[in-house]
Design a protein around this motif. Sequence first.
Motif, PDB file in Angstrom:
ATOM      1  N   GLY A   1      12.457  -7.195 -16.721  1.00  0.00           N
ATOM      2  CA  GLY A   1      13.661  -7.656 -16.032  1.00  0.00           C
ATOM      3  C   GLY A   1      14.385  -6.521 -15.333  1.00  0.00           C
ATOM      4  N   PHE A   2      14.462  -5.369 -16.003  1.00  0.00           N
ATOM      5  CA  PHE A   2      15.103  -4.194 -15.401  1.00  0.00           C
ATOM      6  C   PHE A   2      14.381  -3.777 -14.133  1.00  0.00           C
ATOM      7  N   ASN A   3      13.059  -3.670 -14.205  1.00  0.00           N
ATOM      8  CA  ASN A   3      12.280  -3.223 -13.043  1.00  0.00           C
ATOM      9  C   ASN A   3      12.471  -4.154 -11.853  1.00  0.00           C
ATOM     10  N   ILE A   4      12.367  -5.458 -12.092  1.00  0.00           N
ATOM     11  CA  ILE A   4      12.476  -6.419 -10.996  1.00  0.00           C
ATOM     12  C   ILE A   4      13.878  -6.400 -10.401  1.00  0.00           C
ATOM     13  N   LEU A   5      14.897  -6.401 -11.265  1.00  0.00           N
ATOM     14  CA  LEU A   5      16.266  -6.478 -10.776  1.00  0.00           C
ATOM     15  C   LEU A   5      16.648  -5.238  -9.976  1.00  0.00           C
ATOM     16  N   VAL A   6      16.265  -4.061 -10.444  1.00  0.00           N
ATOM     17  CA  VAL A   6      16.611  -2.833  -9.720  1.00  0.00           C
ATOM     18  C   VAL A   6      15.868  -2.768  -8.387  1.00  0.00           C
ATOM     19  N   LEU A   7      14.608  -3.181  -8.371  1.00  0.00           N
ATOM     20  CA  LEU A   7      13.860  -3.212  -7.113  1.00  0.00           C
ATOM     21  C   LEU A   7      14.510  -4.160  -6.105  1.00  0.00           C
ATOM     22  N   VAL A   8      14.877  -5.356  -6.560  1.00  0.00           N
ATOM     23  CA  VAL A   8      15.513  -6.333  -5.672  1.00  0.00           C
ATOM     24  C   VAL A   8      16.873  -5.827  -5.206  1.00  0.00           C
ATOM     25  N   HIS A   9      17.620  -5.197  -6.125  1.00  0.00           N
ATOM     26  CA  HIS A   9      18.931  -4.638  -5.767  1.00  0.00           C
ATOM     27  C   HIS A   9      18.788  -3.580  -4.685  1.00  0.00           C
ATOM     28  N   CYS A  10      17.831  -2.667  -4.862  1.00  0.00           N
ATOM     29  CA  CYS A  10      17.634  -1.599  -3.878  1.00  0.00           C
ATOM     30  C   CYS A  10      17.246  -2.175  -2.519  1.00  0.00           C
ATOM     31  N   PHE A  11      16.365  -3.176  -2.520  1.00  0.00           N
ATOM     32  CA  PHE A  11      15.946  -3.768  -1.245  1.00  0.00           C
ATOM     33  C   PHE A  11      17.130  -4.406  -0.529  1.00  0.00           C
ATOM     34  N   PHE A  12      17.894  -5.230  -1.224  1.00  0.00           N
ATOM     35  CA  PHE A  12      18.964  -5.960  -0.562  1.00  0.00           C
ATOM     36  C   PHE A  12      20.126  -5.051  -0.164  1.00  0.00           C
TER      37      PHE A  12
ATOM     38  N   PHE B   1      14.501   0.445  -1.224  1.00  0.00           N
ATOM     39  CA  PHE B   1      15.692   0.569  -0.369  1.00  0.00           C
ATOM     40  C   PHE B   1      15.286   0.817   1.085  1.00  0.00           C
ATOM     41  N   ILE B   2      14.338   1.737   1.286  1.00  0.00           N
ATOM     42  CA  ILE B   2      13.884   2.059   2.639  1.00  0.00           C
ATOM     43  C   ILE B   2      13.258   0.831   3.295  1.00  0.00           C
ATOM     44  N   ALA B   3      12.450   0.082   2.531  1.00  0.00           N
ATOM     45  CA  ALA B   3      11.840  -1.130   3.070  1.00  0.00           C
ATOM     46  C   ALA B   3      12.901  -2.131   3.498  1.00  0.00           C
TER      47      ALA B   3
ATOM     48  N   LEU C   1       0.810  -1.217   0.000  1.00  0.00           N
ATOM     49  CA  LEU C   1       0.000   0.000   0.000  1.00  0.00           C
ATOM     50  C   LEU C   1       0.845   1.269   0.000  1.00  0.00           C
ATOM     51  N   VAL C   2       1.876   1.329   0.850  1.00  0.00           N
ATOM     52  CA  VAL C   2       2.654   2.563   0.969  1.00  0.00           C
ATOM     53  C   VAL C   2       3.353   2.940  -0.345  1.00  0.00           C
ATOM     54  N   PRO C   3       4.136   2.042  -0.966  1.00  0.00           N
ATOM     55  CA  PRO C   3       4.825   2.464  -2.192  1.00  0.00           C
ATOM     56  C   PRO C   3       3.879   2.856  -3.317  1.00  0.00           C
ATOM     57  N   TRP C   4       2.775   2.102  -3.449  1.00  0.00           N
ATOM     58  CA  TRP C   4       1.859   2.412  -4.543  1.00  0.00           C
ATOM     59  C   TRP C   4       0.983   3.611  -4.226  1.00  0.00           C
TER      60      TRP C   4
ATOM     61  N   ALA D   1      10.828   6.872  -9.755  1.00  0.00           N
ATOM     62  CA  ALA D   1      11.982   6.546  -8.902  1.00  0.00           C
ATOM     63  C   ALA D   1      11.569   6.344  -7.453  1.00  0.00           C
ATOM     64  N   SER D   2      10.411   6.894  -7.059  1.00  0.00           N
ATOM     65  CA  SER D   2       9.968   6.762  -5.668  1.00  0.00           C
ATOM     66  C   SER D   2       9.766   5.295  -5.285  1.00  0.00           C
ATOM     67  N   VAL D   3       9.356   4.457  -6.234  1.00  0.00           N
ATOM     68  CA  VAL D   3       9.164   3.036  -5.950  1.00  0.00           C
ATOM     69  C   VAL D   3      10.500   2.369  -5.636  1.00  0.00           C
ATOM     70  N   PHE D   4      11.534   2.728  -6.387  1.00  0.00           N
ATOM     71  CA  PHE D   4      12.855   2.139  -6.174  1.00  0.00           C
ATOM     72  C   PHE D   4      13.476   2.651  -4.869  1.00  0.00           C
ATOM     73  N   VAL D   5      13.274   3.926  -4.576  1.00  0.00           N
ATOM     74  CA  VAL D   5      13.764   4.478  -3.314  1.00  0.00           C
ATOM     75  C   VAL D   5      13.064   3.797  -2.138  1.00  0.00           C
TER      76      VAL D   5
END
Length: 227
Positions: A137-148, A59-61, A20-23, A52-56
């Motif tokens: 693939g780009f979206n998923i990989l960057v999201l996973v990268h930011c989280f980890f 990272f915060i999550a 809910l928060v990111p979306w 970019a707010s979703v990717f940021v």
Amino acid sequence: MNRVNQVVKMHLRNKFTWFLVPWAILGANFLINAVIALSFNDGETVNTGAVASVFVYAFIAGTLTIKETFPFAIGLSIRRKDYFFGTALTVLLVNSISGIALTILSAIEQATDGWNVNLHLFKIGFLSDLPYIGILGFNILVLVHCFFLGFAISSLHRRFGSISMYIFFTAMLLIGTIGSYTMTHFDLWSDFGHWVADNYMDLFWYMIPLVVIYSLISYGLLRKAAV
């Protein structure tokens, strides 16, 4: 495997944080920019960086997940290994869903010529030549990268406490300062910019080993972290 599934279910109960928060943030950005484009746009294309707010947020999550769930999971007698793999599985699941949603919204945006108001929010310009499977693939990989990345930093804090954060960020500041001074002193910024522009897709692929490195660091730190 049952304990790993327990961790996944534990995480997914908190739909507010994961979904809910990111979306909600991205939805608010979309509505604000759509109103601006509809009210004040004179036919020019409006490009925003709001996606970019979703990717940021990913990272915060990553930085918050351990604080909010690790002590609770250990209190339920879940092993650290199961916690880590359950969290990793949750991250892949949630960010795959987010990546699919971002890709679909990008396709709709392109098909409707920017939501009929020339608004480009979900479309990432330098990915325009990629097929949609590549954008996914780009979206998923960057999201996973930011989280980890955030998860690894949080694991460091959990293992060694607040002093580790002072040391870590001080080291990053020193490295950044020295690097910036060196680039400026030898007038390398222009060459660096051209190199990034020519090799950005290679940089994208480097995220895969980085995710592996962050994961290994996090796993090793959590194995010995205090609750």
